[in-house]
Design a protein around this motif. Structure first.
Motif, PDB file in Angstrom:
ATOM      1  N   HIS A  61      13.011  -4.758  -5.081  1.00 35.33           N
ATOM      2  CA  HIS A  61      12.685  -3.487  -4.442  1.00 35.33           C
ATOM      3  C   HIS A  61      11.197  -3.442  -4.104  1.00 35.33           C
ATOM      4  CE1 HIS A  61      11.779  -2.897  -8.691  1.00 35.33           C
ATOM      5  NE2 HIS A  61      10.840  -2.073  -8.269  1.00 35.33           N
ATOM      6  N   LEU A  62      10.831  -2.458  -3.280  1.00 34.49           N
ATOM      7  CA  LEU A  62       9.434  -2.265  -2.899  1.00 34.49           C
ATOM      8  C   LEU A  62       8.870  -1.039  -3.596  1.00 34.49           C
ATOM      9  CD1 LEU A  62       9.283  -2.834   0.969  1.00 34.49           C
ATOM     10  CD2 LEU A  62       8.301  -4.244  -0.811  1.00 34.49           C
ATOM     11  N   ASP A  63       7.646  -1.139  -4.075  1.00 31.22           N
ATOM     12  CA  ASP A  63       6.885  -0.011  -4.601  1.00 31.22           C
ATOM     13  C   ASP A  63       5.652   0.145  -3.735  1.00 31.22           C
ATOM     14  OD1 ASP A  63       8.559   0.426  -6.770  1.00 31.22           O
ATOM     15  OD2 ASP A  63       7.422  -0.930  -8.065  1.00 31.22           O
ATOM     16  N   GLU A  64       5.248   1.393  -3.494  1.00 32.66           N
ATOM     17  CA  GLU A  64       4.062   1.645  -2.701  1.00 32.66           C
ATOM     18  C   GLU A  64       3.049   2.417  -3.531  1.00 32.66           C
ATOM     19  OE1 GLU A  64       4.684   4.145   0.664  1.00 32.66           O
ATOM     20  OE2 GLU A  64       2.810   3.562   1.611  1.00 32.66           O
ATOM     21  N   VAL A  65       1.808   1.971  -3.488  1.00 30.89           N
ATOM     22  CA  VAL A  65       0.718   2.621  -4.207  1.00 30.89           C
ATOM     23  C   VAL A  65      -0.445   2.730  -3.226  1.00 30.89           C
ATOM     24  CG1 VAL A  65      -0.883   2.438  -6.154  1.00 30.89           C
ATOM     25  CG2 VAL A  65       1.445   1.605  -6.389  1.00 30.89           C
ATOM     26  N   TYR A  66      -1.173   3.836  -3.288  1.00 32.57           N
ATOM     27  CA  TYR A  66      -2.353   3.993  -2.446  1.00 32.57           C
ATOM     28  C   TYR A  66      -3.598   3.702  -3.262  1.00 32.57           C
ATOM     29  CZ  TYR A  66       0.752   6.238   0.855  1.00 32.57           C
ATOM     30  OH  TYR A  66       1.770   6.478   1.725  1.00 32.57           O
ATOM     31  N   LEU A  67      -4.550   3.007  -2.647  1.00 27.67           N
ATOM     32  CA  LEU A  67      -5.801   2.719  -3.326  1.00 27.67           C
ATOM     33  C   LEU A  67      -6.935   2.772  -2.315  1.00 27.67           C
ATOM     34  CD1 LEU A  67      -6.699  -0.744  -3.123  1.00 27.67           C
ATOM     35  CD2 LEU A  67      -4.308  -0.614  -3.735  1.00 27.67           C
ATOM     36  N   LYS A  68      -8.139   2.955  -2.829  1.00 25.55           N
ATOM     37  CA  LYS A  68      -9.309   3.021  -1.966  1.00 25.55           C
ATOM     38  C   LYS A  68     -10.114   1.733  -2.097  1.00 25.55           C
ATOM     39  CE  LYS A  68      -9.992   7.835  -1.299  1.00 25.55           C
ATOM     40  NZ  LYS A  68     -10.955   8.790  -0.859  1.00 25.55           N
ATOM     41  N   ILE A  69     -10.429   1.161  -0.937  1.00 22.83           N
ATOM     42  CA  ILE A  69     -11.266  -0.028  -0.873  1.00 22.83           C
ATOM     43  C   ILE A  69     -12.430   0.320   0.048  1.00 22.83           C
ATOM     44  CG2 ILE A  69     -11.410  -2.452  -0.213  1.00 22.83           C
ATOM     45  CD1 ILE A  69      -8.390  -2.631  -0.672  1.00 22.83           C
ATOM     46  N   HIS A  74      -5.908   2.496   1.494  1.00 17.86           N
ATOM     47  CA  HIS A  74      -5.022   1.398   1.881  1.00 17.86           C
ATOM     48  C   HIS A  74      -3.689   1.555   1.141  1.00 17.86           C
ATOM     49  CE1 HIS A  74      -8.893  -0.282   3.032  1.00 17.86           C
ATOM     50  NE2 HIS A  74      -8.244  -1.203   3.732  1.00 17.86           N
ATOM     51  N   SER A  75      -2.647   0.970   1.714  1.00 14.97           N
ATOM     52  CA  SER A  75      -1.341   0.941   1.065  1.00 14.97           C
ATOM     53  C   SER A  75      -1.160  -0.407   0.391  1.00 14.97           C
ATOM     54  CB  SER A  75      -0.216   1.125   2.081  1.00 14.97           C
ATOM     55  OG  SER A  75      -0.280   2.396   2.655  1.00 14.97           O
ATOM     56  N   LEU A  76      -0.789  -0.374  -0.875  1.00 14.32           N
ATOM     57  CA  LEU A  76      -0.491  -1.588  -1.627  1.00 14.32           C
ATOM     58  C   LEU A  76       1.010  -1.603  -1.859  1.00 14.32           C
ATOM     59  CD1 LEU A  76      -1.599  -3.995  -3.524  1.00 14.32           C
ATOM     60  CD2 LEU A  76      -1.154  -2.375  -5.345  1.00 14.32           C
ATOM     61  N   TRP A  77       1.684  -2.579  -1.299  1.00 18.94           N
ATOM     62  CA  TRP A  77       3.123  -2.747  -1.469  1.00 18.94           C
ATOM     63  C   TRP A  77       3.369  -3.851  -2.485  1.00 18.94           C
ATOM     64  CZ3 TRP A  77       6.420   0.470   1.107  1.00 18.94           C
ATOM     65  CH2 TRP A  77       5.909   1.161   2.189  1.00 18.94           C
ATOM     66  N   ARG A  78       4.267  -3.574  -3.435  1.00 16.64           N
ATOM     67  CA  ARG A  78       4.637  -4.582  -4.429  1.00 16.64           C
ATOM     68  C   ARG A  78       6.134  -4.821  -4.358  1.00 16.64           C
ATOM     69  NH1 ARG A  78       2.074  -1.833  -9.659  1.00 16.64           N
ATOM     70  NH2 ARG A  78       3.368  -0.209  -8.776  1.00 16.64           N
ATOM     71  N   ALA A  79       6.528  -6.062  -4.295  1.00 19.27           N
ATOM     72  CA  ALA A  79       7.937  -6.426  -4.391  1.00 19.27           C
ATOM     73  C   ALA A  79       8.200  -6.769  -5.850  1.00 19.27           C
ATOM     74  CB  ALA A  79       8.260  -7.608  -3.492  1.00 19.27           C
TER      75      ALA A  79
END
Length: 117
Positions: A61-69, A74-79
């Protein structure tokens, strides 16, 4: 001997680094001896390490987390698989779920039965 090969294969250390690590344990060998051991037994050891690596689950599955760079979001997607193991990550400057699915699908479609968005 097996510890020297394991150090060289697992951590990608140079033969001289392995020689120094063994010397700290009181084992005196030359880097040339370590090189010969790795040539003779290295591939077998690498195959064994690969075989022992934990296997991933059959669904992902995909998880989405927002982070600041640098102050920008930015969107960080994790499988991830059903056991919570992170399989791969993707960082996007703009949120695009369709592109993220396209990015991950070829990597995990083989050997994985289902995908949960």
């Amino acid at each position: 001997m097996s510890h020297a090969i394991w150090l060289s294969v697992r951590f990608s250390l140079s033969f001289r680094d392995v020689e120094e690590l063994l010397a700290q344990r009181g084992i005196v060998v030359t880097y040339e001896t370590v090189r010969q051991w790795c040539l003779t037994f290295g591939q077998t050891s690498a195959n064994e390490l690969r075989r022992r690596r934990p296997r991933c689950g059959d669904t992902w599955h995909l998880d989405e987390v927002y982070l600041k760079i640098n102050g920008k979001t930015h969107s960080l997607w994790r499988a991830g698989d059903q056991d919570g193991n992170v399989l791969d990550i993707l960082v996007q400057s703009r949120r695009n779920k369709k592109a993220a699915k396209r990015f991950f699908a070829p990597r995990f479609s083989k050997g994985y039965n289902t995908f949960h968005a």
